[in-house]
Motif scaffolding. Structure first.
Motif, PDB file in Angstrom:
ATOM      1  N   ALA A  47      80.866  53.688  -1.990  1.00  0.00           N
ATOM      2  CA  ALA A  47      79.323  52.973  -2.161  1.00  0.00           C
ATOM      3  C   ALA A  47      78.535  54.515  -1.932  1.00  0.00           C
ATOM      4  O   ALA A  47      77.198  54.145  -3.161  1.00  0.00           O
ATOM      5  CB  ALA A  47      79.196  51.554  -1.465  1.00  0.00           C
ATOM      6  N   ALA A  48      78.875  55.197  -0.998  1.00  0.00           N
ATOM      7  CA  ALA A  48      77.475  56.438  -0.414  1.00  0.00           C
ATOM      8  C   ALA A  48      77.578  57.495  -1.583  1.00  0.00           C
ATOM      9  O   ALA A  48      76.870  58.067  -2.721  1.00  0.00           O
ATOM     10  CB  ALA A  48      77.747  56.954   0.820  1.00  0.00           C
ATOM     11  N   ALA A  49      78.778  57.586  -2.454  1.00  0.00           N
ATOM     12  CA  ALA A  49      79.306  58.216  -3.857  1.00  0.00           C
ATOM     13  C   ALA A  49      78.674  57.839  -4.946  1.00  0.00           C
ATOM     14  O   ALA A  49      78.181  58.867  -5.746  1.00  0.00           O
ATOM     15  CB  ALA A  49      80.475  58.649  -3.881  1.00  0.00           C
ATOM     16  N   VAL A  50      78.092  56.872  -5.241  1.00  0.00           N
ATOM     17  CA  VAL A  50      78.072  56.059  -6.246  1.00  0.00           C
ATOM     18  C   VAL A  50      75.688  56.200  -6.390  1.00  0.00           C
ATOM     19  O   VAL A  50      75.390  55.486  -5.876  1.00  0.00           O
ATOM     20  CB  VAL A  50      78.292  54.553  -6.780  1.00  0.00           C
ATOM     21  CG1 VAL A  50      77.279  54.192  -8.013  1.00  0.00           C
ATOM     22  CG2 VAL A  50      79.542  54.504  -7.018  1.00  0.00           C
ATOM     23  N   PRO A  51      75.563  56.991  -7.958  1.00  0.00           N
ATOM     24  CA  PRO A  51      74.058  57.358  -6.913  1.00  0.00           C
ATOM     25  C   PRO A  51      73.643  56.006  -7.251  1.00  0.00           C
ATOM     26  O   PRO A  51      73.982  55.171  -8.542  1.00  0.00           O
ATOM     27  CB  PRO A  51      73.640  58.076  -8.630  1.00  0.00           C
ATOM     28  CG  PRO A  51      75.142  58.946  -9.294  1.00  0.00           C
ATOM     29  CD  PRO A  51      76.220  58.138  -8.370  1.00  0.00           C
ATOM     30  N   GLY A  52      72.227  55.492  -6.824  1.00  0.00           N
ATOM     31  CA  GLY A  52      71.383  54.959  -7.178  1.00  0.00           C
ATOM     32  C   GLY A  52      71.986  53.392  -6.598  1.00  0.00           C
ATOM     33  O   GLY A  52      71.325  52.389  -5.938  1.00  0.00           O
ATOM     34  N   SER A  53      73.242  53.248  -5.890  1.00  0.00           N
ATOM     35  CA  SER A  53      73.530  52.208  -4.710  1.00  0.00           C
ATOM     36  C   SER A  53      72.610  51.988  -3.738  1.00  0.00           C
ATOM     37  O   SER A  53      72.460  52.562  -3.268  1.00  0.00           O
ATOM     38  CB  SER A  53      74.860  52.258  -4.365  1.00  0.00           C
ATOM     39  OG  SER A  53      75.385  53.149  -3.693  1.00  0.00           O
TER      40      SER A  53
END
Length: 384
Positions: A311-317
């Motif tokens: 989740a930290a690596a997905v931009p905008g989460s």
């Protein structure tokens, strides 16, 4: 009294413990195998103690793991983890193994299923359920698995050798069940609640702690006595499950429904762990607390850590907006029991995102090796 003796190894993996078996030492018939393994653990026990078996009478210590040589060209071994019910004659073979996955590599080397290579031995592992590849990087010295070391793991009282465990997906799994990086749930008594819904091995709902009136430094013992807050968070979990298509609204209203894990996150702040340890602000990238089965959890397992790192690596989460994490760098998660680090690399998949690779570092140790004794006399193990 007739007794069946079966070679077994009692191992710790991360913060869990389980009895490990080489598949060649167990019956191939699944029903007979399960009856034996239930008796080994001491289940079912109406007193919920597993006093007459190897089980530890808790979710994290009532597990069995069966390891076999793999028929796949791209793997060395495959393993199945069984979550053994304490008070019922049931083994759930859909369990992921979570923390115990880190012990599979060392066990495979110790059993001679994988040749030990001086330095670091890479063990290629296939897990049929949920259908994933893992690579365990195990330190070997003089032909033996190295267990002593300086790597510390919160929740484990003694340092040990680091085992790096890589989860390889190669972009096969869509991480966004709704196709959106953020969704908005309508929660009774709360209103509109922004969330990120992420599906890895573990389905999770991520939300800002502040949006729930929390701060991310909550401790489980006191928190789990707050029935009003627990009920409010259960509503969030139910709505998240419906939004992800995991269940119908009618089913979500029924008590005991299987729900995703709810995780609330906050920017780094100093706090004390459940053991009283000081966790400095600069030692973590994000505060996180998790809720499952109606209660706040005491820590983060392997799957939970990977889910948050993804989740930290997905931009905008939600997590990417809160966590102090740089691309390609581990996310240090400040949870109730201490700190857990996890890495994740995600790739574009159409209009969404997919997991390419995730990594955690944990420890494992052989606690006992020998033979488990299974009584087989009349009324002791039906069918033997």
């Amino acid at each position: 009294m007739a007794v069946l003796k079966i070679p077994a190894v009692y191992m710790r993996g991360g913060t869990s413990k389980g009895v490990f078996f080489n598949a060649r030492d167990l019956p191939r018939d699944p029903e007979l195998r399960d009856r034996i393994l239930l008796r080994v653990l001491g289940s079912p026990d109406p007193y919920s103690r597993q006093a007459d078996g190897m089980g530890g009478a808790s979710h994290s210590t009532s597990k069995v793991v069966v390891v076999d040589a793999s028929a796949r060209d791209d793997c060395d071994v495959e393993y199945r983890c069984g979550q053994v019910a304490i008070d019922r004659p049931l083994i759930d073979w859909t369990a992921s193994g979570d923390s115990l996955a880190v012990a599979v590599g060392p066990y495979a080397i110790q059993q001679g299923l994988v040749a030990a290579r001086e330095g670091t031995t890479v063990v290629r592992i296939w897990q049929p359920h949920p259908g994933r590849f893992l690579e365990a990087h195990v330190e070997v010295r003089n032909g033996e698995v190295l267990e002593d070391g300086l790597f510390t793991e919160d929740g484990v009282p003694f340092p040990a050798a680091e085992v790096r465990l890589e989860f390889i997906d190669e972009g096969a799994t869509d991480l966004l069940p709704t196709g959106r990086v953020q969704d908005v749930l309508q929660i009774e008594g709360v209103g509109e609640l922004p969330v990120s819904l992420i599906r890895t091995d573990e389905v999770s709902i991520f939300v800002r702690a502040a949006d729930l009136g929390l701060n991310g430094r909550e401790k489980p013992d006191a928190f789990n006595r707050d029935a009003k807050t627990l009920a409010r968070l259960e509503m969030v979990r139910r709505e998240g499950a419906v939004a992800m298509g995991l269940m119908s609204r009618a089913r979500a209203e029924k008590p005991g429904a299987s729900l995703p894990r709810l995780v609330w996150v906050a920017p780094p702040m100093s706090y004390k762990s459940v053991s009283g340890m000081d966790v400095p602000k600069d030692s973590i990238d994000v505060l996180a607390r998790a809720m499952a089965d109606g209660r706040m959890q005491r820590g983060f397992g392997t799957r939970s850590a990977i889910s948050l790192a993804v989740a930290a690596a997905v931009p905008g989460s939600i997590v990417s907006q809160v966590a102090r994490t740089l691309p390609g760098v581990a996310t240090r998660i400040g949870h109730a029991s201490g700190v857990q680090a996890a890495w994740a690399t995600v790739v574009r998949k159409g209009s969404g995102w997919a997991l390419e690779r995730a990594t955690v570092s944990r420890t494992a140790r052989c606690l006992m090796s020998g033979w488990v004794h299974v009584p087989t006399g009349p009324g002791r193990l039906c069918g033997l």
